[in-house]
Design a protein around this motif. Structure first.
Motif, mmCIF file in Angstrom:
data_model
loop_
_atom_site.group_PDB
_atom_site.id
_atom_site.type_symbol
_atom_site.label_atom_id
_atom_site.label_comp_id
_atom_site.label_asym_id
_atom_site.label_seq_id
_atom_site.Cartn_x
_atom_site.Cartn_y
_atom_site.Cartn_z
ATOM 1 N N ARG A 1 -0.720 4.088 -5.704
ATOM 2 C CA ARG A 1 -0.103 2.933 -6.357
ATOM 3 C C ARG A 1 1.267 2.673 -5.746
ATOM 4 N NH1 ARG A 1 -0.072 4.039 -12.592
ATOM 5 N NH2 ARG A 1 0.301 1.791 -12.703
ATOM 6 N N CYS A 2 1.603 1.396 -5.597
ATOM 7 C CA CYS A 2 2.885 1.056 -4.994
ATOM 8 C C CYS A 2 3.354 -0.305 -5.518
ATOM 9 C CB CYS A 2 2.774 1.032 -3.463
ATOM 10 S SG CYS A 2 1.585 -0.177 -2.849
ATOM 11 N N HIS A 3 4.615 -0.613 -5.225
ATOM 12 C CA HIS A 3 5.214 -1.895 -5.611
ATOM 13 C C HIS A 3 4.996 -2.183 -7.096
ATOM 14 C CE1 HIS A 3 4.065 -2.815 -1.187
ATOM 15 N NE2 HIS A 3 5.262 -2.236 -1.236
ATOM 16 N N VAL B 1 2.791 -2.425 -16.917
ATOM 17 C CA VAL B 1 3.243 -2.231 -15.542
ATOM 18 C C VAL B 1 2.093 -2.600 -14.609
ATOM 19 C CG1 VAL B 1 4.041 -0.572 -13.827
ATOM 20 C CG2 VAL B 1 4.839 -0.391 -16.194
ATOM 21 N N LYS B 2 2.386 -3.425 -13.638
ATOM 22 C CA LYS B 2 1.377 -3.845 -12.663
ATOM 23 C C LYS B 2 1.738 -3.300 -11.298
ATOM 24 C CE LYS B 2 -1.108 -7.866 -10.880
ATOM 25 N NZ LYS B 2 -1.253 -9.343 -10.923
ATOM 26 N N CYS B 3 0.769 -2.682 -10.637
ATOM 27 C CA CYS B 3 1.016 -2.064 -9.334
ATOM 28 C C CYS B 3 0.014 -2.577 -8.304
ATOM 29 C CB CYS B 3 0.888 -0.539 -9.412
ATOM 30 S SG CYS B 3 2.043 0.267 -10.549
ATOM 31 N N ASP B 4 0.428 -2.534 -7.049
ATOM 32 C CA ASP B 4 -0.480 -2.782 -5.936
ATOM 33 C C ASP B 4 -1.074 -1.449 -5.483
ATOM 34 O OD1 ASP B 4 0.154 -5.478 -5.985
ATOM 35 O OD2 ASP B 4 1.835 -5.222 -4.586
ATOM 36 N N THR B 5 -2.105 -1.523 -4.658
ATOM 37 C CA THR B 5 -2.687 -0.327 -4.050
ATOM 38 C C THR B 5 -2.381 -0.340 -2.560
ATOM 39 O OG1 THR B 5 -4.494 -0.260 -5.668
ATOM 40 C CG2 THR B 5 -4.808 0.959 -3.611
ATOM 41 N N CYS B 6 -1.717 0.699 -2.115
ATOM 42 C CA CYS B 6 -1.308 0.792 -0.715
ATOM 43 C C CYS B 6 -2.050 1.939 -0.026
ATOM 44 C CB CYS B 6 0.200 1.016 -0.593
ATOM 45 S SG CYS B 6 1.211 -0.309 -1.286
ATOM 46 N N GLU B 7 -2.244 1.817 1.244
ATOM 47 C CA GLU B 7 -2.837 2.867 2.059
ATOM 48 C C GLU B 7 -1.798 3.419 3.021
ATOM 49 O OE1 GLU B 7 -6.252 1.441 4.101
ATOM 50 O OE2 GLU B 7 -7.546 1.494 2.333
ATOM 51 N N LYS B 8 -1.859 4.713 3.246
ATOM 52 C CA LYS B 8 -0.973 5.307 4.252
ATOM 53 C C LYS B 8 -1.680 6.493 4.888
ATOM 54 C CE LYS B 8 1.609 8.492 1.229
ATOM 55 N NZ LYS B 8 2.971 8.891 0.799
#
Length: 364
Positions: free
Chosen positions: A338-340, A349-356
């Protein structure tokens, strides 16, 4: 196949099944904390007659206690499960990571060695039962106990009210003592025997686990007053968080004392007189631990091959210690997280999904 031959075969198969049940029962009875891996202990409590004889892991006397305190068994099961989970959390970055196995022993042959690991398992299991029963009393789940009857602490502010419904640590401690220790006291062992030494070791570690809960109860308070001014407080006795209990016992594990019989063969004494004499709060052990580096069915070691480690760490999770000098393999791994995250009024709370891409090290 003739009818008589079929009957004979049926008798043989039945005998094999019964023998298997007997052997399984014997293995299960070795570990009462098998209750902690039951999917639904409530299924064993039917009407007014609990099927205590079918609960895995109970000794003869524990089965009798089950029949007397049938409504306690779900709480005892939760306590065993609490102990197992906390053991795994505390040792997740160690060579021995408190892993469970798919048989009645729960922890496998590692518990047959009277080592530090067995000491910790006994302590955290006894602590789990103490904690769970104390909370069940407060929650009104048990007929024989209720809210804490602890006296008002002398240090409590004179204007504050001592009341509410606190966790019943006294009942939890006493019930856990009776249920857990009765297994060790069921048999009389000859002096200087390995069985007697193991019994004394387990009793010491069981007590250390209970005291890690009982001695560290806290005072919790709730504010009252106009507009939450907190001009008045109501306070009660509360259990310590079980994670604190686990951390306290983990410290005792690191400082555990090796012991052996005294000359009279009546009690256990320090193997090395340079160390302090263990108190009732301390853990003790008889046998040195295996290194747990390689798989070994005799000791229950699963080895550390394939375990994830951290090449930058010098702690027990570092590759140098975890991999036992065998080295490690590194590879890249794509992970999602989860990010941003943003808070939106009101109220989520709303989150984006990030890849790394992350580096992962695994023991050879």
């Amino acid at each position: 196949m003739a009818w008589r031959e079929r009957c004979d075969l049926h008798r043989v198969l039945l005998a094999v099944v019964l023998l298997g049940q007997i052997l399984l029962s014997s293995a299960v009875n070795h570990m009462w904390w098998n209750l902690g891996v039951l999917r639904n202990p409530q299924l064993y409590i039917l009407s007014a007659q609990p099927l205590c004889s079918q609960l895995p892991g109970l000794s003869v006397q524990q089965t009798k206690l089950c029949q007397t305190y049938q409504d306690h068994m779900p709480a005892i099961s939760r306590g065993a499960r609490l102990g197992i989970r906390e053991c795994q959390r505390q040792f997740m970055e160690r060579r021995w990571n408190c892993s469970t196995v798919d048989d009645a022993s729960v922890f496998g042959p590692v518990i047959n060695i009277a080592s530090r690991e067995a000491a910790f398992v006994n302590a955290i299991s006894a602590a789990g039962v103490t904690w769970s029963i104390s909370r069940a009393c407060r929650d009104g789940e048990l007929r024989k106990c209720g809210c804490s009857g602890a006296l008002r602490p002398k240090t409590l502010h004179r204007d504050w009210i001592w009341g509410g419904c606190g966790d019943n640590l006294v009942y939890g401690y006493n019930l856990a003592t009776g249920f857990v220790d009765i297994r060790e006291r069921e048999m009389n062992h000859p002096r200087f025997s390995k069985e007697l030494a193991r019994m004394l070791m387990n009793l010491q570690n069981n007590e250390a686990g209970r005291r890690a809960v009982y001695k560290f109860g806290k005072i919790a308070c709730k504010c009252h007053g106009v507009s939450g001014s907190c001009s008045l407080k109501t306070c009660w006795q509360q259990l310590p968080p079980f994670r604190e209990v686990g951390e306290r016992l983990k410290d005792k594990y690191d400082g555990a004392t090796e012991v052996h019989f005294n000359r009279q063969g009546t009690r256990l004494d320090r193997a090395n007189k340079l160390y302090n004499k263990p108190t009732k709060d301390d853990l003790i052990y008889l046998d040195r631990s295996p290194d747990y580096c390689e798989p070994d069915p005799k000791t229950g070691s699963l080895g550390t091959h394939g375990r994830q480690c951290d090449r930058r760490s010098e702690s027990t999770r570092g590759c140098a210690l975890m991999c036992c000098g065998r080295g490690f393999n590194s590879f890249k791994k794509k992970v999602k997280e989860r990010c941003h995250c943003k808070f939106h009024w009101c109220c989520y709370v709303k989150c984006d999904t990030c890849e790394k891409i992350v580096d992962v090290e695994v023991c050879k």
